[in-house]
Design a protein around this motif. Structure first.
Motif, PDB file in Angstrom:
ATOM      1  N   LYS A 148      58.441 -11.014   2.796  1.00  0.00           N
ATOM      2  CA  LYS A 148      60.028 -11.271   3.582  1.00  0.00           C
ATOM      3  C   LYS A 148      59.720 -12.081   4.765  1.00  0.00           C
ATOM      4  O   LYS A 148      60.665 -12.784   4.843  1.00  0.00           O
ATOM      5  N   PHE A 152      65.315  -7.025  -1.563  1.00  0.00           N
ATOM      6  CA  PHE A 152      64.675  -8.000  -2.369  1.00  0.00           C
ATOM      7  C   PHE A 152      65.547  -7.819  -3.737  1.00  0.00           C
ATOM      8  O   PHE A 152      65.992  -6.861  -3.977  1.00  0.00           O
ATOM      9  N   CYS A 185      60.296 -15.150   1.178  1.00  0.00           N
ATOM     10  CA  CYS A 185      60.424 -14.398  -0.317  1.00  0.00           C
ATOM     11  C   CYS A 185      61.695 -13.549  -0.200  1.00  0.00           C
ATOM     12  O   CYS A 185      61.876 -12.677   0.418  1.00  0.00           O
ATOM     13  N   ASN A 186      62.505 -13.901  -1.266  1.00  0.00           N
ATOM     14  CA  ASN A 186      63.703 -13.249  -1.349  1.00  0.00           C
ATOM     15  C   ASN A 186      63.875 -12.349  -2.966  1.00  0.00           C
ATOM     16  O   ASN A 186      64.756 -11.845  -3.094  1.00  0.00           O
ATOM     17  N   SER A 187      62.875 -12.541  -3.705  1.00  0.00           N
ATOM     18  CA  SER A 187      62.775 -11.821  -5.101  1.00  0.00           C
ATOM     19  C   SER A 187      61.421 -11.773  -5.604  1.00  0.00           C
ATOM     20  O   SER A 187      60.455 -12.434  -5.436  1.00  0.00           O
ATOM     21  N   ARG A 227      62.416 -20.845   4.873  1.00  0.00           N
ATOM     22  CA  ARG A 227      62.933 -20.451   5.832  1.00  0.00           C
ATOM     23  C   ARG A 227      63.276 -21.728   6.982  1.00  0.00           C
ATOM     24  O   ARG A 227      62.461 -21.668   8.010  1.00  0.00           O
ATOM     25  N   LEU A 270      70.852  -9.445   0.720  1.00  0.00           N
ATOM     26  CA  LEU A 270      69.645  -9.417   1.000  1.00  0.00           C
ATOM     27  C   LEU A 270      69.290  -9.099   2.723  1.00  0.00           C
ATOM     28  O   LEU A 270      68.359  -8.732   3.045  1.00  0.00           O
ATOM     29  N   LYS A 271      70.360  -9.646   3.409  1.00  0.00           N
ATOM     30  CA  LYS A 271      70.510  -9.179   4.598  1.00  0.00           C
ATOM     31  C   LYS A 271      70.812  -7.888   5.147  1.00  0.00           C
ATOM     32  O   LYS A 271      70.235  -7.150   6.116  1.00  0.00           O
TER      33      LYS A 271
END
Length: 608
Positions: A126, A153, A130-132, A409, A49-50
């Motif tokens: 983002k 994502f 949100c990651n998905s 976050r 993700l990063k």
């Protein structure tokens, strides 16, 4: 031949890392042949993700020693593991799913894909944490998956919204028997090289979700084409889906909203080892910048209070879902309904009969909803787009945005006060004040006087509330703390009257390719540059130079001003204009905004 390269963000092959064993094929006219080959990449840079590292397989077809075609296949290398008690693991590390469901439309632009508009949405999601993404409820545009690959994502890739039984006339059920296998195969084969795709979904709230045989058939088709990813399904009757045994065929259980019986299924021999995910959650509804004190819903304006405590009968507040997730920490995470407002389905002001499908297994609830729908039909509400979004149709964050950002976050200092502080009609009356923060406690001040310091209990509280604040104009200030130290501060002031327009753009340059868009926000401000929260003046837009206006919007779900109009009222202090450069032009163009009695504004956009 096929060579393997590292791939940069601009899709340019860089360092060569290997080659596939060369294959020689004899392909007869009007026929297809397959070859299987392999290679090893030593110490690969993993996709996550990063750092969403990507590679490309560059295949060249030669005839008599001459290259006649080149085909690039981007891909990524990562491991995924879904566990029943330790959540989801990406490259061996647990990642909680902080997801949003999203319809495919782009608001004022309609349903046709535009990459710059889609990227704008993903950047905002983002930033929120949100990651998905759940592609609800249809296969995604390839451009979405490409952006997800590049930006980091995870994607729940969804196939169907109906199986053999349709939800509406002329639904997919009319062609299901002939097309379901072809469409599933096409979806999986098209998307299986995207590292962002980590779950296949065979459906969403389908009426025949308890069909054991059909569920297994669909899941088996997917596994035949791609055995490397799990198969799931979004159940709005998760207890019926599990009770019938249909969900046994799935690798991951998808629960839409109803977690009441989760402890029961966690010990059921059929499901105790099956990972579970909140495939659709919350369904909180709100209108940006609207706050009501006696009711959550206002049927005079057809708006909904933004205290984020309003939701349909099947939904809940973000806070309640956060508590559910904390109660069942083994869950993989959640997909909130929805990231953005979308065209259509303006629940709770939606008289569409598909609302009844939400309670198909509860006759009493269905009857109650039928009565509400009949009442709505009589009142003929003007709403034409949803209220579910964390971000409104124009792309302006609602208050809820900061609730999710604070929770998703926690290491980013965040404090957000609501409501605004322009309440001349409520001097001396109570105006509740809520604060979203990634801190753990906060002290609220009104005109320098402390209104008390409050603390959140982990797993229970997800906002700070001062519900007895007596309104007086001036300044609200919250100082939030974490680990005993000042963490974040937010200030909200009573503004003066609107006097001028203020412009800002998401980018200051655009390609002259007829599709690259720039999103320009106009704020209605007072002399001090503060956004006047309840201002709604008519704003007129124009272009000087080789540019053109594509659309306008303001996030008001009840507005019937055409999106193509070059003038539009602001909604609670904001209005949006979408512009582009004319194809093949050079130089720059200037976007201008004016409103009667207010100082206008302009912004230059350079053409590159």
């Amino acid at each position: 031949t096929t060579d393997l390269y590292e791939l940069d963000i601009n899709d340019i092959p860089k360092v060569k890392v290997g080659s596939l064993i060369t294959s020689t094929l004899e392909i007869k006219p009007n026929s297809t042949e397959e070859a299987e080959t392999h290679s090893i990449i030593n110490n690969p840079k993993l996709w996550d993700l990063k750092t969403p590292n990507r590679y490309v397989a560059q295949t060249k077809v030669s005839v008599d020693g001459k290259v006649v075609d080149t085909y690039n296949t981007p891909f990524g290398i990562r491991t995924i593991e879904f566990t029943p008690r330790n959540g989801f693991l990406l490259n061996g590390k647990r990642v909680e799913i902080f997801g949003t469901c999203n319809h495919h439309d782009l608001g004022a632009l309609g349903a046709a894909i535009n990459t710059s508009a889609l990227k704008r949405q993903l950047v905002m999601l983002k930033e929120m944490g949100c990651n998905s993404l759940r592609t609800s409820h249809n296969p995604p545009a390839p451009e979405l998956l490409e952006l997800a690959d590049k930006m980091g994502f995870l994607v729940w890739d969804e196939a169907f919204d109906a199986w053999k039984i349709g939800k509406k006339k002329l639904d997919y059920n009319t062609i299901f028997d002939e097309w379901h296998e072809k469409d599933l195969v096409a979806l999986v084969r098209r998307d299986r090289n995207n590292p962002s795709v980590f779950i296949w979904s065979i459906g969403n709230e389908v009426p025949d979700q308890q069909n054991v045989k059909l569920t297994k058939e669909l899941a088996d088709i997917v596994r035949r084409e791609d055995p490397t990813r799990p198969v799931s399904n979004g159940y709005n009757d998760p207890d019926g889906g599990r009770g019938s045994g249909a969900a046994v065929a799935l690798d991951v259980m998808g629960v839409n909203y109803f977690f009441d019986q989760q402890p029961k299924w966690d010990i059921d021999p059929r499901y105790k080892n099956k990972p579970t995910l909140g495939s659709e959650t919350a369904s909180t509804v709100s209108s940006r910048g609207e706050y009501f004190f006696d009711n959550k819903f206002d049927k005079a304006s057809w708006q909904i209070s933004s205290y984020d405590e309003a939701f349909p009968d099947w939904g809940c507040s973000p806070d309640t879902q956060f508590r559910t997730n904390a109660k069942y920490p083994h869950l993989l995470g959640e997909y909130v309904w929805t990231g953005f407002d979308y065209l259509g389905e303006p629940t709770p002001y939606n008289s569409d009969e598909t609302n009844l499908l939400n309670f198909r297994t509860d006759p009493s609830k269905q009857k109650e909803l039928e009565i509400k729908l009949a009442e709505l039909e009589k009142n003929n509400p003007p709403s034409r787009s949803s209220y579910f979004g964390i971000i409104d149709l124009a792309g302006f964050p609602k208050d809820r945005y900061y609730s999710y950002k604070s929770h998703w976050r926690p290491d980013v200092p965040t404090a957000h006060i609501l409501p605004h502080w322009n309440w001349s009609e409520r001097v001396g009356k109570v105006v509740p004040v809520h604060v979203y923060t990634s801190g753990t406690e906060g002290e609220l001040f009104l005109n320098g006087k402390s209104l008390g310091r409050k603390k959140m209990e982990a797993g229970k509280d997800f906002r700070l509330t001062w519900n007895d604040v007596v309104y007086a104009p001036g300044e609200l200030r919250v100082v939030c703390y974490k680990n005993g130290k000042i963490w974040a501060i937010d200030i909200v002031k009573t503004t003066g009257k609107e006097t001028k327009l203020k412009m800002s753009a998401d980018r200051t340059e655009a390609l002259a390719d007829d599709v690259d868009l720039v999103f320009v926000t106009v704020d209605i401000t007072d002399n001090n540059g503060l956004v006047v929260p309840r201002s709604k003046p008519l704003v007129k837009f124009s272009i000087e130079g080789p540019g053109e206006i594509v659309a306008t919007d303001n996030g008001d779900a009840t507005s019937f001003v055409p999106f193509q109009s070059t003038e539009r009222p602001a909604y609670n202090g904001k209005v949006l204009v979408i512009v582009k450069a004319k194809k093949g032009q050079k130089g720059q163009f200037i976007v201008k905004a004016e409103s009667a009695g207010l100082q206008g504004a302009s912004i230059p956009i350079r053409i590159k």
